[in-house]
Design a protein around this motif. Structure first.
Motif, mmCIF file in Angstrom:
data_model
loop_
_atom_site.group_PDB
_atom_site.id
_atom_site.type_symbol
_atom_site.label_atom_id
_atom_site.label_comp_id
_atom_site.label_asym_id
_atom_site.label_seq_id
_atom_site.Cartn_x
_atom_site.Cartn_y
_atom_site.Cartn_z
ATOM 1 N N SER A 193 0.792 -1.229 0.000
ATOM 2 C CA SER A 193 0.000 0.000 0.000
ATOM 3 C C SER A 193 0.824 1.279 0.000
ATOM 4 O O SER A 193 0.329 2.339 -0.391
ATOM 5 N N GLY A 194 2.069 1.197 0.453
ATOM 6 C CA GLY A 194 2.889 2.396 0.562
ATOM 7 C C GLY A 194 2.619 3.220 1.799
ATOM 8 O O GLY A 194 3.282 4.244 2.025
ATOM 9 N N GLU A 195 1.643 2.805 2.623
ATOM 10 C CA GLU A 195 1.348 3.557 3.840
ATOM 11 C C GLU A 195 2.440 3.286 4.871
ATOM 12 O O GLU A 195 2.706 2.140 5.212
ATOM 13 N N PRO A 196 3.056 4.354 5.409
ATOM 14 C CA PRO A 196 4.211 4.140 6.292
ATOM 15 C C PRO A 196 3.813 3.573 7.646
ATOM 16 O O PRO A 196 2.673 3.680 8.081
ATOM 17 N N PHE A 197 4.765 2.957 8.283
ATOM 18 C CA PHE A 197 4.647 2.594 9.688
ATOM 19 C C PHE A 197 6.011 2.809 10.322
ATOM 20 O O PHE A 197 7.027 2.929 9.627
ATOM 21 N N SER A 198 6.033 2.874 11.639
ATOM 22 C CA SER A 198 7.287 3.138 12.335
ATOM 23 C C SER A 198 7.511 2.133 13.452
ATOM 24 O O SER A 198 6.575 1.471 13.921
ATOM 25 N N LEU A 199 8.767 2.049 13.864
ATOM 26 C CA LEU A 199 9.200 1.118 14.911
ATOM 27 C C LEU A 199 9.924 1.899 15.992
ATOM 28 O O LEU A 199 10.769 2.760 15.698
ATOM 29 N N LEU A 200 9.582 1.629 17.257
ATOM 30 C CA LEU A 200 10.272 2.217 18.393
ATOM 31 C C LEU A 200 10.917 1.110 19.225
ATOM 32 O O LEU A 200 10.324 0.051 19.408
ATOM 33 N N ILE A 201 12.118 1.373 19.730
ATOM 34 C CA ILE A 201 12.777 0.493 20.692
ATOM 35 C C ILE A 201 13.019 1.307 21.961
ATOM 36 O O ILE A 201 13.610 2.392 21.909
#
Length: 328
Positions: A193-201
């Motif tokens: 889809s191209g919709e971004p997502f993010s990751l946190l540590i």
């Protein structure tokens, strides 16, 4: 396969994690009255009756995935000619060459398993009920209703087993296995889809000092309290998990770089301002937003580098992988 294993007085079969037959010894092929080449690439359930498939799904897969091994499981295999072969199975799930495989030892059983006797008895009773009077037909309906109830109960048991297999027992958050599966799913969705997502540590600053000063029980309570805080600040679609030790992770769907940093700062500030049992704590956060070139390993690596930059920069701060300081 060496000659000792190939002709051992017990069957050996190696399965993929999905149940596909990867290798067998000659003894196992002889049990099923077929050539070894006929078995390669087939699903193990292709050598089972419908009843045994249900039994296999109900017990073998949940137990092997939850505990990594299954001992003394009794059921029947079916030869190419349709003959039922009662067996005793021991299995262990392990990694070989980075791929999960299930190695099983299969022994012929000389007496039928108790569950087969129960099934034959149930079948006999059902046949009698179908031939009986209206009263017997009503009883049959009751048995069918009971069967449906048992099926629902079985589904609930399997759901609970699956939940146990994906939950961190200390904090109640999702565990590393569930996080990795979710990360792969979000990467696939992003590519489609191209919709971004993010990751946190997240990492608790100076956590070793807390354990050394107040003891591990206090450290465990700190982990539980932080887990509750992170979960309370998360949205319904976010995945918050314990990654290991004092590290936590969060997947933020439909979240770009700027919003990710706002969210990270909200987590950081809430941890710094919270009233903790032992002492005030802070957390350091590394963030990364998915890019077209990312894999599971690269996005984790970028977020981890950002976390290192937060630690190196003085702790109690958030850093995005795209905004790394010079030399970070």
């Amino acid at each position: 396969m060496d000659i000792q294993l190939d002709t051992a007085p017990c069957g050996y079969v190696s399965l993929s994690d999905a149940g596909i037959i990867l290798s067998v010894n000659q003894t196992f092929a002889h049990m099923l009255a077929c050539e070894r080449d006929e078995l390669f690439g087939r699903h193990i359930e292709s050598a089972m009756s419908v009843t045994n498939k249900l039994f296999f799904h109900t017990y073998f897969y949940p137990y092997i995935r939850l505990y990594g091994h299954v001992n003394e499981m009794c059921f029947s295999l079916r030869t190419g000619g349709g003959e039922e072969v009662p067996v005793l199975l021991n299995g262990v799930r392990q990694e070989r060459g980075g791929v999960a495989v299930i190695d099983c030892v299969v022994l012929l059983m000389r007496k039928r398993m108790e569950y087969e006797k129960d099934m034959l008895l149930t079948k006999s009773r059902l046949e009698e009920l179908y031939r009986a009077t209206n009263e017997a037909n009503k009883r049959l309906e009751q048995l069918h209703a009971e069967y449906e109830r048992k099926q629902q109960e079985l589904m609930l048991v399997n759901e609970r087993l699956e939940a146990m297999a994906s939950t961190d027992p200390l904090t109640g958050l999702r565990n590393r296995r569930h996080f990795q599966e979710s990360l792969l799913a979000n990467l696939a969705s992003f590519r489609a889809s191209g919709e971004p997502f993010s990751l946190l540590i997240f990492d608790i600053d100076h956590f070793k000092h807390i354990n050394d000063t107040y003891g591990h029980p206090a450290g465990d309570r700190m982990l539980v309290n932080l887990a509750g805080l992170l979960q309370s600040l998360s949205r319904a679609g976010d995945i918050v998990a314990r990654f290991g030790g004092e590290e936590f992770v969060a997947i933020l769907p439909a979240t770009g770089r700027e919003e990710t940093m706002l969210r990270a700062e909200a987590y950081r500030a809430a941890a710094a301002d919270a009233a903790w049992e032992a002492q005030r704590i802070t957390i350091s956060i590394g963030a990364a937003t998915a890019s077209a070139a990312d894999t599971e390993e690269t996005i984790l690596h970028r977020a981890d580098l950002a976390l290192y930059a937060s630690k190196h920069g003085g702790r109690n701060r958030s850093t995005h992988a795209d905004h790394m300081p010079a030399g970070g």
